[in-house]
Design an enzyme around this catalytic site. Structure first.
Site, short mmCIF file in Angstrom:
data_model
loop_
_atom_site.label_atom_id
_atom_site.label_comp_id
_atom_site.label_asym_id
_atom_site.label_seq_id
_atom_site.Cartn_x
_atom_site.Cartn_y
_atom_site.Cartn_z
N TYR A 269 -14.45 -42.93 -10.10
CA TYR A 269 -13.34 -42.46 -9.28
C TYR A 269 -13.05 -41.02 -9.66
O TYR A 269 -12.91 -40.70 -10.84
CB TYR A 269 -12.08 -43.30 -9.53
N VAL B 208 -0.10 -45.39 1.09
CA VAL B 208 -0.78 -44.62 2.12
C VAL B 208 -2.05 -44.02 1.55
O VAL B 208 -2.07 -43.50 0.44
CB VAL B 208 0.14 -43.49 2.65
N ASP C 225 3.39 -48.91 9.39
CA ASP C 225 2.09 -48.29 9.58
C ASP C 225 2.13 -47.52 10.89
O ASP C 225 2.99 -47.78 11.75
CB ASP C 225 0.97 -49.34 9.59
N VAL D 75 1.71 -45.95 -5.17
CA VAL D 75 0.33 -46.31 -5.48
C VAL D 75 -0.61 -45.17 -5.07
O VAL D 75 -1.74 -45.09 -5.53
CB VAL D 75 -0.06 -47.63 -4.79
N ALA E 50 -0.85 -43.56 -12.69
CA ALA E 50 -2.03 -43.15 -11.94
C ALA E 50 -3.22 -44.10 -12.10
O ALA E 50 -4.19 -44.00 -11.35
CB ALA E 50 -2.45 -41.74 -12.35
N ASN E 51 -3.15 -45.01 -13.05
CA ASN E 51 -4.25 -45.97 -13.23
C ASN E 51 -3.66 -47.37 -13.41
O ASN E 51 -3.90 -48.04 -14.41
CB ASN E 51 -5.15 -45.58 -14.41
N SER F 61 5.69 -46.71 11.69
CA SER F 61 6.04 -45.71 10.68
C SER F 61 6.30 -44.37 11.34
O SER F 61 5.43 -43.79 11.99
CB SER F 61 4.90 -45.57 9.66
N LYS G 209 -12.46 -43.82 -14.55
CA LYS G 209 -11.58 -42.73 -14.16
C LYS G 209 -12.32 -41.40 -14.23
O LYS G 209 -13.37 -41.26 -14.86
CB LYS G 209 -10.35 -42.68 -15.06
N HIS H 114 -10.94 -38.69 -7.13
CA HIS H 114 -9.70 -38.26 -6.47
C HIS H 114 -9.53 -36.75 -6.59
O HIS H 114 -8.49 -36.25 -7.01
CB HIS H 114 -8.48 -39.00 -7.07
#
Length: 376
Positions: A94, A239, A198, A267, A299-300, A220, A75, A96
């Site tokens: 990761y 998404v 989608d 997610v 978040a994880n 979508s 993380k 983000h």
């Protein structure tokens, strides 16, 4: 190269960046690996296994950051780690960034080299270091969503697959990528009635071909989403826009269209969430309720199944870690476009467009940074 593997300190994060097998491979190529004591304990790997694989153990996180040229994590660094990071130190994890301006500005200030797992991208646009955790998170989204549909946990009191004579739950999955596909497989396997949305017709055609008969596909758009959420019991936000903030497909006002006890699993929370009312939660306190709607926004998520997640992650990251260690990050990124796209922040400059756009920061061409490194 000297590689450091600290113990993750984010809330309930039990994964570790490297298995003993990964350590052995790096050692085989002549690299030195320092692992913090008990770093692998949460994933089921004992210190003795790391020592047997050739790692040297260090007692504190400060020791690991202090000695390593490359830090391998799972993380993003949290506030307690910011001051430990050295200028020009390579962080491979990761990040983000687009979901956290604080983290972005902290890494810019430290002058670190931040190579993000989630934006390493192959020529076919696949994200090889995001895929294994997306597979885990997609499957877990249904596992957790099914649990929180139970009445004692404030859900609608519905069994996902139903029973003979009782209809199964309706599951809506927003996004037909890796997360969405895995979520649909799990939900369908449990007997739920599943709809995947989608914006890509080719993707929807593909999913229609491979999915069982209890999975249907739908384009979508806002109208379709508003109609579907009225009758769905579990909604999964899956998404992803690589390196950028996720769009809000479910807005605050849409909650009023849902039935009380509906469960939302976002997610996409690592990238800001695709549900407007999403706020990151932890495994310790995973849910909250707004207008009678249960929100699960951990978040994880893969951190809850750390053995599976750690082995899957190391399988994917190790080939890239070896390139970085064998060649140095500059040459590795010049030679391999996959890795070059993973660079987000370098020496106080943002070099990834999605991050620059998220916070209105100036964007530096990554090739300029790599050229500067050659000249230096």
């Amino acid at each position: 190269m000297v590689i450091g593997v600290p113990k993750e300190i984010k809330n309930n994060e039990n994964r570790v960046a490297l298995t003993p097998a990964g350590v052995a491979e790096l050692r085989k190529h002549g690299h030195t690996v320092y692992v913090q004591v008990n770093a692998g304990e949460g994933s089921g790997f004992e210190d003795e296994e790391y020592i047997a694989a050739g790692a040297q153990m260090l007692p504190t996180i400060e020791d690991v950051y202090g000695i390593a040229e490359m830090i391998m994590k799972v993380k993003e660094p949290i506030a307690q780690e910011y001051d430990l990071i050295k200028e020009n130190q390579l962080l491979f994890t990761y990040f983000h960034f687009a979901s956290s301006e604080e983290l972005t500005r902290a890494m810019l200030a430290k002058g670190a080299v931040c190579l993000a797992y989630e934006t390493v991208e192959k020529t076919d646009r696949s994200l090889p270091l995001l895929v294994p955790m997306s597979e885990v998170a997609g499957r877990m989204a249904i596992q957790e969503g099914a649990k929180y549909l139970e009445k004692p946990l404030k859900g609608r009191g519905i069994l996902l697959g139903g029973v003979p004579g009782v209809k199964p739950a309706n599951v809506l999955i927003l996004g037909g990528g890796i997360v969405g596909t895995q979520a649909a497989k799990m939900a369908a396997g449990l007997g739920a009635h599943v709809t995947i949305m989608d914006i890509s017709l080719p993707r929807l055609r593909y999913l229609s071909d491979i999915m069982p008969s209890n999975v249907q596909t739908m384009m979508s758009n806002e109208y379709n989403i508003r109609e579907m959420i009225k009758v769905c019991d579990l909604i999964v936000g899956a998404v992803l826009i690589p390196g950028a903030k996720a769009p809000h497909l479910i807005t605050r006002d849409m909650l009023s269209l849902m039935r009380s006890g509906t469960v939302l699993v976002d997610v996409a929370v690592d990238q800001g969430g695709c549900i407007e009312t999403c706020q990151p939660t932890t495994h310790e306190n995973p849910t909250y309720i707004i207008d009678g709607i249960v929100h699960y926004c951990v978040a994880n998520m893969p951190g809850a199944v750390p053995y599976t997640s750690t082995v899957a992650l190391t399988n994917a990251t190790l080939p890239y870690a070896l390139q970085l260690a064998n060649k140095g990050w500059q040459k590795a990124c010049r030679d391999n476009m996959d890795l070059q796209l993973g660079l987000n922040v370098v020496d106080g400059k943002v070099v990834y467009k999605g991050v620059a756009d998220a916070f209105g920061l100036p964007l530096t061409d990554v090739k300029e940074v790599l050229r500067d490194e050659v000249e230096a």
